[in-house]
Design a protein around this motif. Structure first.
Motif, PDB file in Angstrom:
ATOM      1  N   PRO A 152       3.676  -7.398   5.403  1.00 19.52           N
ATOM      2  CA  PRO A 152       2.779  -6.793   4.411  1.00 19.52           C
ATOM      3  C   PRO A 152       2.578  -7.723   3.214  1.00 19.52           C
ATOM      4  O   PRO A 152       3.537  -8.256   2.657  1.00 19.52           O
ATOM      5  N   MET A 153       1.324  -7.916   2.854  1.00 21.89           N
ATOM      6  CA  MET A 153       0.992  -8.810   1.760  1.00 21.89           C
ATOM      7  C   MET A 153       0.469  -7.990   0.583  1.00 21.89           C
ATOM      8  O   MET A 153      -0.547  -7.293   0.676  1.00 21.89           O
ATOM      9  N   LYS A 154       1.178  -8.066  -0.525  1.00 21.62           N
ATOM     10  CA  LYS A 154       0.761  -7.347  -1.731  1.00 21.62           C
ATOM     11  C   LYS A 154      -0.308  -8.143  -2.449  1.00 21.62           C
ATOM     12  O   LYS A 154      -0.183  -9.363  -2.629  1.00 21.62           O
ATOM     13  N   VAL A 155      -1.366  -7.456  -2.836  1.00 15.25           N
ATOM     14  CA  VAL A 155      -2.431  -8.070  -3.619  1.00 15.25           C
ATOM     15  C   VAL A 155      -2.435  -7.431  -5.003  1.00 15.25           C
ATOM     16  O   VAL A 155      -1.858  -6.358  -5.199  1.00 15.25           O
ATOM     17  N   PRO A 156      -3.057  -8.052  -5.989  1.00 14.18           N
ATOM     18  CA  PRO A 156      -3.072  -7.468  -7.333  1.00 14.18           C
ATOM     19  C   PRO A 156      -3.630  -6.050  -7.338  1.00 14.18           C
ATOM     20  O   PRO A 156      -4.469  -5.682  -6.509  1.00 14.18           O
ATOM     21  N   ALA A 157      -3.153  -5.274  -8.292  1.00 10.61           N
ATOM     22  CA  ALA A 157      -3.575  -3.870  -8.399  1.00 10.61           C
ATOM     23  C   ALA A 157      -5.093  -3.778  -8.439  1.00 10.61           C
ATOM     24  O   ALA A 157      -5.773  -4.541  -9.108  1.00 10.61           O
ATOM     25  N   GLY A 158      -5.634  -2.844  -7.684  1.00  8.22           N
ATOM     26  CA  GLY A 158      -7.069  -2.616  -7.669  1.00  8.22           C
ATOM     27  C   GLY A 158      -7.828  -3.484  -6.689  1.00  8.22           C
ATOM     28  O   GLY A 158      -9.039  -3.319  -6.542  1.00  8.22           O
ATOM     29  N   GLU A 159      -7.138  -4.407  -6.005  1.00  4.32           N
ATOM     30  CA  GLU A 159      -7.850  -5.325  -5.113  1.00  4.32           C
ATOM     31  C   GLU A 159      -7.643  -5.023  -3.632  1.00  4.32           C
ATOM     32  O   GLU A 159      -8.155  -5.759  -2.778  1.00  4.32           O
ATOM     33  N   LEU A 160      -6.891  -3.964  -3.302  1.00  2.81           N
ATOM     34  CA  LEU A 160      -6.586  -3.703  -1.906  1.00  2.81           C
ATOM     35  C   LEU A 160      -7.843  -3.514  -1.082  1.00  2.81           C
ATOM     36  O   LEU A 160      -8.004  -4.094  -0.004  1.00  2.81           O
ATOM     37  N   ARG A 161      -8.781  -2.704  -1.600  1.00  2.70           N
ATOM     38  CA  ARG A 161     -10.000  -2.437  -0.826  1.00  2.70           C
ATOM     39  C   ARG A 161     -10.919  -3.650  -0.792  1.00  2.70           C
ATOM     40  O   ARG A 161     -11.788  -3.744   0.073  1.00  2.70           O
ATOM     41  N   GLY A 162     -10.720  -4.563  -1.706  1.00  2.82           N
ATOM     42  CA  GLY A 162     -11.435  -5.824  -1.609  1.00  2.82           C
ATOM     43  C   GLY A 162     -10.928  -6.666  -0.454  1.00  2.82           C
ATOM     44  O   GLY A 162     -11.694  -7.362   0.206  1.00  2.82           O
ATOM     45  N   VAL A 163      -9.629  -6.601  -0.195  1.00  2.00           N
ATOM     46  CA  VAL A 163      -9.069  -7.313   0.948  1.00  2.00           C
ATOM     47  C   VAL A 163      -9.493  -6.633   2.243  1.00  2.00           C
ATOM     48  O   VAL A 163      -9.760  -7.282   3.252  1.00  2.00           O
ATOM     49  N   LEU A 164      -9.557  -5.301   2.230  1.00  2.00           N
ATOM     50  CA  LEU A 164     -10.017  -4.563   3.408  1.00  2.00           C
ATOM     51  C   LEU A 164     -11.534  -4.495   3.383  1.00  2.00           C
ATOM     52  O   LEU A 164     -12.124  -3.427   3.410  1.00  2.00           O
ATOM     53  N   GLY A 165     -12.135  -5.650   3.346  1.00  3.44           N
ATOM     54  CA  GLY A 165     -13.574  -5.722   3.117  1.00  3.44           C
ATOM     55  C   GLY A 165     -14.411  -5.644   4.366  1.00  3.44           C
ATOM     56  O   GLY A 165     -13.989  -5.175   5.411  1.00  3.44           O
ATOM     57  N   ILE A 166     -15.632  -6.080   4.234  1.00  3.06           N
ATOM     58  CA  ILE A 166     -16.623  -6.060   5.300  1.00  3.06           C
ATOM     59  C   ILE A 166     -16.978  -7.493   5.644  1.00  3.06           C
ATOM     60  O   ILE A 166     -17.160  -8.318   4.757  1.00  3.06           O
ATOM     61  N   THR A 167     -17.063  -7.761   6.934  1.00  6.33           N
ATOM     62  CA  THR A 167     -17.503  -9.066   7.407  1.00  6.33           C
ATOM     63  C   THR A 167     -18.703  -8.869   8.306  1.00  6.33           C
ATOM     64  O   THR A 167     -18.641  -8.093   9.257  1.00  6.33           O
ATOM     65  N   ASN A 218       0.870  -1.195   0.000  1.00 11.44           N
ATOM     66  CA  ASN A 218       0.000   0.000   0.000  1.00 11.44           C
ATOM     67  C   ASN A 218       0.898   1.234   0.000  1.00 11.44           C
ATOM     68  O   ASN A 218       1.362   1.660   1.053  1.00 11.44           O
ATOM     69  N   PRO A 219       1.147   1.822  -1.164  1.00  8.48           N
ATOM     70  CA  PRO A 219       2.025   2.994  -1.230  1.00  8.48           C
ATOM     71  C   PRO A 219       1.456   4.230  -0.533  1.00  8.48           C
ATOM     72  O   PRO A 219       2.175   5.216  -0.350  1.00  8.48           O
ATOM     73  N   ASP A 220       0.194   4.205  -0.140  1.00  4.76           N
ATOM     74  CA  ASP A 220      -0.440   5.381   0.459  1.00  4.76           C
ATOM     75  C   ASP A 220      -1.255   4.979   1.687  1.00  4.76           C
ATOM     76  O   ASP A 220      -2.478   5.085   1.702  1.00  4.76           O
ATOM     77  N   ALA A 221      -0.569   4.536   2.745  1.00 14.06           N
ATOM     78  CA  ALA A 221      -1.269   4.145   3.968  1.00 14.06           C
ATOM     79  C   ALA A 221      -1.968   5.335   4.605  1.00 14.06           C
ATOM     80  O   ALA A 221      -3.018   5.183   5.234  1.00 14.06           O
ATOM     81  N   ALA A 227      -9.106  -7.046  14.409  1.00 18.53           N
ATOM     82  CA  ALA A 227      -9.551  -6.116  13.367  1.00 18.53           C
ATOM     83  C   ALA A 227      -8.583  -6.102  12.196  1.00 18.53           C
ATOM     84  O   ALA A 227      -7.382  -6.360  12.352  1.00 18.53           O
ATOM     85  N   ARG A 228      -9.096  -5.789  11.039  1.00 18.41           N
ATOM     86  CA  ARG A 228      -8.258  -5.553   9.881  1.00 18.41           C
ATOM     87  C   ARG A 228      -7.510  -4.230  10.025  1.00 18.41           C
ATOM     88  O   ARG A 228      -7.902  -3.346  10.770  1.00 18.41           O
ATOM     89  N   SER A 229      -6.447  -4.114   9.272  1.00 19.18           N
ATOM     90  CA  SER A 229      -5.657  -2.889   9.221  1.00 19.18           C
ATOM     91  C   SER A 229      -6.309  -1.885   8.279  1.00 19.18           C
ATOM     92  O   SER A 229      -7.068  -2.256   7.380  1.00 19.18           O
ATOM     93  N   THR A 230      -6.024  -0.602   8.488  1.00 19.20           N
ATOM     94  CA  THR A 230      -6.407   0.396   7.496  1.00 19.20           C
ATOM     95  C   THR A 230      -5.295   0.601   6.477  1.00 19.20           C
ATOM     96  O   THR A 230      -5.429   1.438   5.583  1.00 19.20           O
ATOM     97  N   ALA A 231      -4.188  -0.164   6.602  1.00 25.23           N
ATOM     98  CA  ALA A 231      -3.025   0.062   5.742  1.00 25.23           C
ATOM     99  C   ALA A 231      -2.789  -1.065   4.735  1.00 25.23           C
ATOM    100  O   ALA A 231      -2.720  -0.832   3.529  1.00 25.23           O
ATOM    101  N   PHE A 232      -2.623  -2.297   5.216  1.00 27.62           N
ATOM    102  CA  PHE A 232      -2.309  -3.410   4.318  1.00 27.62           C
ATOM    103  C   PHE A 232      -2.702  -4.720   4.995  1.00 27.62           C
ATOM    104  O   PHE A 232      -2.768  -4.803   6.214  1.00 27.62           O
TER     105      PHE A 232
END
Length: 316
Positions: free
Chosen positions: A281-296, A73-76, A263-268
């Motif tokens: 830190p786990m890198k996910v494919p471009a565009g999927e970061l907010r999918g990982v920081l999802g809702i449960t 996440n280049p912009d935490a 809780a999930r992180s707000t960063a990565f």
């Protein structure tokens, strides 16, 4: 007291059971108390709700890692700002925010300054406990304590009461060895016993610390070596909720009257236990970061039955 206004006097609240539903959000967790018992409402649902929020709510944020700028996440700082923007849109404001550690990435003054500026845009009282990344300076966490530890004891532990609920902020990241389990120490544990000694067993208790208080995955240091003593001290209480961060993902369990939530992180994100050579830190494919920081979404059934969980991506 590590907030910016005096806490309410403890009140008496009848125990009618918790809300039927809890929703988790990767960019923040809105906690609601009904009948003195905590449950969670995701920010997405809260923003869309037609009905007002419950009379007493609070928000959990964790692992902002302000200053982190690696590929995961280049912009935490930006994702923390996004979380705060969601909080500001809530039609009913929570009573306060709990941050469960790793506010900064390297304990730099600039990182704390940036985090403060964004978090205070919520206009809400803030309570903190440190993560290991907040205690990296040469003075054993002096930068953290000067900012967030006023009125606390030892390395920053404290308690307060709101609406008949007793909140306890613990510190389990002092002298943390790389890959080692968290630890609380005898002084803090003795203080905890004294702190709760005068409480009625019917008092709902919320404990928050950075590293999980139960052993999630010892090979990665995901647990607290003396956490069992905390649980023994709190065993007599009818409702105990334990909130943690550190592992950047949601893992929950219930043992008797104790409900554990990370809780999930707000960063990565971080990998699931044992699925990688080491945590980090786990890198996910471009565009999927907010999918990982999802809702449960978590349905809480009255009594001691387990929680039912349904994950929904934030970007879905």
């Amino acid at each position: 007291m590590p907030d910016h206004e005096s806490p309410d006097e403890p009140g008496r609240t009848s125990r009618r059971g918790a809300l039927e539903c809890m929703i988790w959000a990767g960019t923040g967790l809105l906690w609601s108390l009904e009948g003195g018992l905590p449950s969670a409402v995701g920010l997405t649902r809260a923003l869309a709700a037609d009905k007002p929020a419950a009379p007493f709510t609070f928000l959990q944020i964790s692992d902002s890692h302000v200053g982190f700028n690696k590929p995961a996440n280049p912009d935490a700082l930006g994702t923390l700002r996004e979380a705060v923007a969601r909080i500001r849109q809530l039609p009913e404001k929570p009573a306060f925010i709990i941050h469960t550690g790793d506010i900064s990435h390297l304990s730099k003054d600039r990182e704390f300054d940036d985090a403060d500026q964004i978090l205070r845009e919520t206009g809400l009282p803030l309570f903190f406990v440190p993560g290991e990344h907040d205690l990296l300076d040469d003075e054993r966490g002096r930068s953290y304590l000067d900012r967030y530890g006023k009125g606390s004891r030892g390395a920053g532990w404290y308690s307060f009461d709101r609406q008949g609920v007793h909140f306890i902020g613990l510190v389990n990241v002092v002298d943390l060895k790389a890959g080692g389990l968290g630890n609380l120490g005898a002084d803090q544990l003795d203080w905890l016993e004294r702190d709760v000694a005068g409480l009625a067993s019917s008092t709902p208790v919320v404990v928050f610390a950075h590293i999980p208080l139960w052993t999630v995955y010892p090979e990665w240091g995901w647990g607290t070596q003396d956490g069992a003593r905390v649980l023994a001290t709190l065993k007599r209480f009818g409702s105990v909720t334990v909130l943690n961060g550190h592992i950047h993902q949601i893992i929950q369990k219930v043992e008797g009257n104790v409900a554990f939530h990370t809780a999930r992180s707000t960063a990565f994100p971080q990998p699931a236990p044992g699925t990688a050579p080491s945590p980090g830190p786990m890198k996910v494919p471009a565009g999927e970061l907010r999918g990982v920081l999802g809702i449960t979404s978590v349905s809480l059934v009255r009594g001691s039955e387990p929680l039912a969980i349904i994950d929904t991506p934030l970007a879905g």
